[in-house]
Write an enzyme that holds these catalytic residues in place. Structure first.
Site, PDB file in Angstrom:
ATOM      1  N   HIS A  59       0.825  -1.210   0.000  1.00 54.04           N
ATOM      2  CA  HIS A  59       0.000   0.000   0.000  1.00 54.04           C
ATOM      3  C   HIS A  59       0.859   1.260   0.000  1.00 54.04           C
ATOM      4  CE1 HIS A  59       1.153   0.473   4.183  1.00 54.04           C
ATOM      5  NE2 HIS A  59       0.875  -0.808   4.353  1.00 54.04           N
ATOM      6  N   ASP A 335       4.290  -4.869   3.954  1.00 52.25           N
ATOM      7  CA  ASP A 335       5.738  -5.028   4.103  1.00 52.25           C
ATOM      8  C   ASP A 335       6.084  -6.376   4.729  1.00 52.25           C
ATOM      9  OD1 ASP A 335       4.640  -4.306   6.550  1.00 52.25           O
ATOM     10  OD2 ASP A 335       6.049  -2.680   6.954  1.00 52.25           O
TER      11      ASP A 335
END
EC number: 3.1.3.2
Length: 428
Positions: A59, A335
């Site tokens: 994102h 992540d």
């Protein structure tokens, strides 16, 4: 950055995929023998036809998930949530079966934390929206303009979209699609999501019992490791954070990355130690989930690798019905997905995956030999996956390298439900 939840779905029978992989390998071996005998040159890229693209992305920039315990707090003004007009694009969210959107426990948790200024934790900002729009524009240049692979307008018959059921990821996907298709569409945009307890687009420590048990000891002792411990104490002392406050390098990095992405005034010491904070966050992550711990990496991203692998095999199988294949597969992840994913592919650069980063997997077929090849790009740069001779990797070699970590749903559930597991690192 999240801590996840795991379980798995897939569409193609495992036996069929296994047979396809075996046939592909046999054909590749035969071709290699012919090439060796004839002394043929390397693959002529002009004879390669692009057949499918898979893109995994993080994102865009967001507010931090947890503020630092400092007297002077950074102000997160709701004006940062303004939606850039060019990113407006209507979409619908469903579960994987096409039913109603599942409940999102993570979004509920984020709304319990209000930052100074009024924003909630973990909210996608206009900076993040612009980052995702730019990524979409890059994909448009690559696959619409430079190569006429995708239609210039969104076509649901060409694109499959899946995201974790977290609002910043859904909105990031919207912005990427707006950039890719310039807000033009020929049909409804459907973003597929899964329940939190069966999500596989991130390591699901909540639902995968064995993964949680194997890494629990390392999570508890990570901040006590030589080097990490001393550096953490130094940073906390210089910033005036009490040693008893539960602040680790993950929380420090989360704040410094968010503040830097938005050019917000920060604690001078946080800026000063930014590079060290990132490196120690990476070190901590690799301590918790080391490359030597194959089973933990399998449970972390094995089911996701299985999805990517299955898409490749379905695309090269002539028996697959056309309506079961898409030209483009988009996966909105995090992540904490990227680090183990890159590790299993052998391309982790020991840098924390930035906002809006992408991993792109291209599938090609040779027009004459009919052989298949994979090309990987991370953050727009060509990569050489583990087990491959160069960037353009024969598909069977790529699948063979992936197979070390790929987990079918059945194997994943079996591993996750093991009752006798040694906690890795507890005996050190």
């Amino acid at each position: 950055m999240i801590t996840g939840v795991f379980s798995m779905r897939l569409w193609t029978p495992v036996g069929v995929l296994t047979s396809l992989a075996y046939c592909l390998h046999q054909r590749r071996v035969a071709l290699a023998e012919l090439q060796e005998a004839d002394g043929q040159c390397p693959v002529d890229r002009s004879l390669l036809k692009l057949k499918m693209v898979q893109v995994v992305f993080r994102h865009g920039a967001r507010s931090p998930l947890k503020p630092l315990p400092l007297e002077e707090q950074v102000e997160w003004n709701p004006q940062l949530l303004e939606v850039p007009p060019q990113t407006q694009f209507d979409y619908t969210v469903t579960n994987l079966a096409g039913g109603p959107k599942p409940y999102s426990p993570y979004d509920s948790q984020y709304h319990e934390t209000t930052l100074k200024g009024g924003m909630f934790a973990g909210q996608l900002t206009k900076v993040g929206m612009q980052q995702m729009f730019a990524l979409g524009e890059r994909l448009r240049k690559n696959y619409v303009e430079d190569i006429p692979f995708l239609s210039p307008t969104f076509n649901p018959q060409e694109v499959f979209i899946r995201s974790t059921n977290i609002f910043r990821n859904l909105e990031s996907t919207r912005c990427l699609l707006a950039g890719l298709f310039q807000c033009q569409k020929e049909g409804p945009i459907i973003i597929h999501t899964d329940e939190a307890d069966s999500e596989v687009l991130y390591p699901n420590y909540q639902s995968c019992w064995s993964l949680r048990q194997r890494t629990r000891g390392r999570r508890q002792t990570a901040s006590l490791q030589p080097g990490i411990s001393e550096d953490l104490k130094k940073v906390k002392d210089r910033m005036g954070i009490d040693s008893s406050d539960k602040v680790d390098f993950f929380i420090l990095l989360d704040n410094v990355a968010a503040e830097q992405a938005h050019n917000l005034p920060s604690c001078p010491m946080l800026k000063r130690f930014a590079r060290m904070i990132e490196q120690r966050a990476v070190d901590t992550s690799l301590y918790i989930l080391p490359k030597e711990d194959r089973e933990s990496l399998q449970m972390a991203v094995g089911p996701f690798l299985h999805i990517l692998e299955s898409n490749l095999l379905k695309a090269m199988d002539s028996a697959t019905a056309p309506d079961k294949i898409r030209k483009l597969y988009l996966y909105a992840a995090h992540d904490v997905t990227f680090i183990p994913l890159l590790m299993t592919l052998g391309i982790f650069d020991h840098k924390w995956p930035p906002f809006a980063v992408d991993l792109t997997m291209e599938l090609y077929q040779h027009l004459e030999s009919k052989e298949w090849f994979v090309q990987l790009y991370y953050h727009g740069k060509e990569q050489v996956p583990r087990g491959c001779p160069d960037g353009l990797c024969p598909l069977d070699m790529f699948l063979n390298a992936m197979s070390v970590y790929t987990l079918s749903p059945e194997k994943y559930h079996a591993l996750c439900s093991q009752t006798q597991v040694m906690e890795v690192g507890n005996e050190e």
